[in-house]
Write a protein that holds these residues in place. Structure first.
Motif, PDB file in Angstrom:
ATOM      1  N   PHE A 244      45.953  40.672  67.256  1.00  0.00           N
ATOM      2  CA  PHE A 244      46.496  39.357  66.941  1.00  0.00           C
ATOM      3  C   PHE A 244      46.760  38.537  68.203  1.00  0.00           C
ATOM      4  O   PHE A 244      46.810  37.313  68.150  1.00  0.00           O
ATOM      5  CB  PHE A 244      47.776  39.515  66.119  1.00  0.00           C
TER       6      PHE A 244
ATOM      7  N   CYS B 268      43.736  36.456  68.531  1.00  0.00           N
ATOM      8  CA  CYS B 268      43.737  35.336  67.592  1.00  0.00           C
ATOM      9  C   CYS B 268      44.488  34.147  68.185  1.00  0.00           C
ATOM     10  O   CYS B 268      44.018  33.013  68.145  1.00  0.00           O
ATOM     11  CB  CYS B 268      44.373  35.763  66.270  1.00  0.00           C
TER      12      CYS B 268
ATOM     13  N   THR C 159      42.522  35.421  59.598  1.00  0.00           N
ATOM     14  CA  THR C 159      43.083  36.676  60.120  1.00  0.00           C
ATOM     15  C   THR C 159      44.483  36.949  59.578  1.00  0.00           C
ATOM     16  O   THR C 159      44.933  38.100  59.571  1.00  0.00           O
ATOM     17  CB  THR C 159      43.158  36.631  61.653  1.00  0.00           C
TER      18      THR C 159
ATOM     19  N   THR D  45      46.158  40.563  58.234  1.00  0.00           N
ATOM     20  CA  THR D  45      47.121  41.065  59.218  1.00  0.00           C
ATOM     21  C   THR D  45      48.496  41.229  58.590  1.00  0.00           C
ATOM     22  O   THR D  45      49.134  42.287  58.716  1.00  0.00           O
ATOM     23  CB  THR D  45      47.205  40.112  60.433  1.00  0.00           C
TER      24      THR D  45
ATOM     25  N   HIS E  64      50.759  37.290  69.299  1.00  0.00           N
ATOM     26  CA  HIS E  64      49.837  36.193  68.991  1.00  0.00           C
ATOM     27  C   HIS E  64      50.163  34.995  69.873  1.00  0.00           C
ATOM     28  O   HIS E  64      49.265  34.361  70.452  1.00  0.00           O
ATOM     29  CB  HIS E  64      49.978  35.827  67.508  1.00  0.00           C
TER      30      HIS E  64
END
Length: 420
Positions: free
Chosen positions: A238, A241, A335, A339, A363
């Motif tokens: 993440f 991302c 995502t 997730t 993230h």
């Protein structure tokens, strides 16, 4: 005894959540929260031009925003788990609107960092879609989690689709300063819908009936999480991302101008990302309930790496830019449903806001680096080539680390047995 049973049944009915209203309110909040901050890249050019700033000044402020969002997210999750989502959202809306209002008066880098960086970052953390998804997890039956998470994330994407042309129109017609004031006024609407997300479901309050995950304390849940290999791998993935979406959100409008196109193409590219992200989130939410979520995530990140490679390697045109924006839109926040779904499967819904908040912290660390490095490397080299290729490498890395994740409940035995 029968009387006690009747009282318990009446109490259960009294606190039964109104799921459709919760989902509708959560979707509106997601759009109002995600929309304004997704358009802030449009303010880079007018603010930098007016005050003579390099791109690294504005980039650092928004990088700081992403970092503050990430650092505050676990605490926002803890507050939502302890005091209820509604109160948390009201606090966040007040901070968020204040940050946007002060940003409208920012004429120095320090004031920009405090307003757009610290305050907006905190405000977004306390109104973010991760809190909305946690509220959904407590109120929606587990078999419908994927669909609910997809709807909630798609609504946030609709905010980007709505606010990108709206933000450009406000800037063109009223100036960048007034545009920020108007967006602050829209954020103030969040508390009206936060009321319907107040409190927790009865299952979350009582800890549920048979799920052993619901008997854990917060400290036990945190200890379990950081002893779970799959959770750590999810964190690493993440991170990537955040790197991708933050860099593109902030720097792509200016990158497009650098290629000789108008700023309106940049705004419509962001809007197209938001529009196709609705499709991607919904598809991801549904698909995540049918195929292993970790494999879905690997495919998404690999597809991002391929899309970026093709975009920067082939001649850049208006058509290629819009095709790239649509493609990245499908892959953008798709995502999030798998997730968040993996977090819910691993640890249950009781502390999901906190545990997903920690995943989201990383993230946002990725977001900080994507935005900040984008500005720094541009000022050093005069182009974005290095940051694009770094994004490609990270996409491949994320595809690899998600593949071995297991879609199963974390065992409480991990509290006393470290992974081999």
């Amino acid at each position: 005894m029968p009387q006690a049973t009747q009282v318990a049944e009446r109490s259960s009915r009294r606190y039964q959540p109104n799921v459709p209203l919760i989902i509708l309110s959560g979707c509106i909040i997601g759009a109002l929260s995600f929309g304004p901050r997704a358009t802030l890249g449009l303010f880079l050019t007018p603010m930098s031009s007016e005050f003579g700033w390099g791109r690294d000044v504005f980039a650092f402020a928004l990088a700081l925003q992403n970092l503050m969002w990430g650092v505050a997210q676990p605490f926002a999750g803890m507050m939502a788990d302890k005091f209820g989502t509604g109160r948390t959202l009201v606090l966040g809306a007040a901070i968020y609107a204040t940050g946007l209002f002060l940003m409208s008066m920012s004429d120095t880098p320090l004031l920009l960092q405090v307003s757009a960086g610290v305050l907006v970052g905190l405000g977004v953390a306390f109104t973010s879609f991760s809190l909305v998804l946690a509220a959904f997890a407590r109120s929606v039956q587990p078999k419908y989690h994927g669909i609910a998470f997809g709807i909630g994330t798609a609504a946030s994407s609709f905010g980007q689709f709505l606010f990108a042309p709206l933000g450009l129109g406000l800037i063109d017609n009223f100036g960048w300063s007034n545009a920020l004031v108007y967006m602050a006024a829209l954020v103030i609407l969040v508390p009206l819908f936060a009321y319907f997300l107040r409190g927790q479901s009865a299952a979350a309050k009582t800890g549920g009936s048979v799920d052993p995950q619901n008997t854990m304390t917060l400290s036990q849940a945190l200890a379990l999480a950081f002893k779970t290999r799959d959770y750590i791998l999810l964190i690493f993935g993440f991170f990537v991302c955040g790197f991708h979406v933050a860099f593109i959100t902030v720097h792509m409008p200016t990158f497009i101008v650098d290629q000789g196109f108008s700023v309106s193409l940049g705004a419509w590219a962001l809007a197209l990302i938001g529009l196709f992200n609705i499709i991607g989130c919904m598809f991801s939410g549904v698909l995540g309930s049918r195929v292993p979520k970790q494999y879905l995530l690997s495919v998404i990140y690999l597809a991002r790496a391929i899309a970026i490679t093709l975009y920067i390697s082939l001649p850049i045109s208006e058509a290629s830019t819009l095709i790239f924006a649509a493609t990245m839109g499908v892959l953008w926040l798709s995502t999030v449903p798998p997730t968040s779904g993996l977090v819910a499967i691993m640890f249950g819904p009781r502390f999901m806001a906190t545990l997903f908040g920690i995943v989201f912290l990383f993230h946002q660390i990725g977001s900080f680096l994507g935005v900040w490095l984008g500005g720094v490397l541009y000022e050093k080299s005069g182009n974005y080539d290095a940051i694009w290729w770094l994004g490609i490498a990270l996409g491949i890395f994320a595809a690899i680390v998600h593949w071995p994740i297991r879609e199963q409940s974390a065992s409480k035995s991990a509290l006393v047995r470290a992974p081999a």
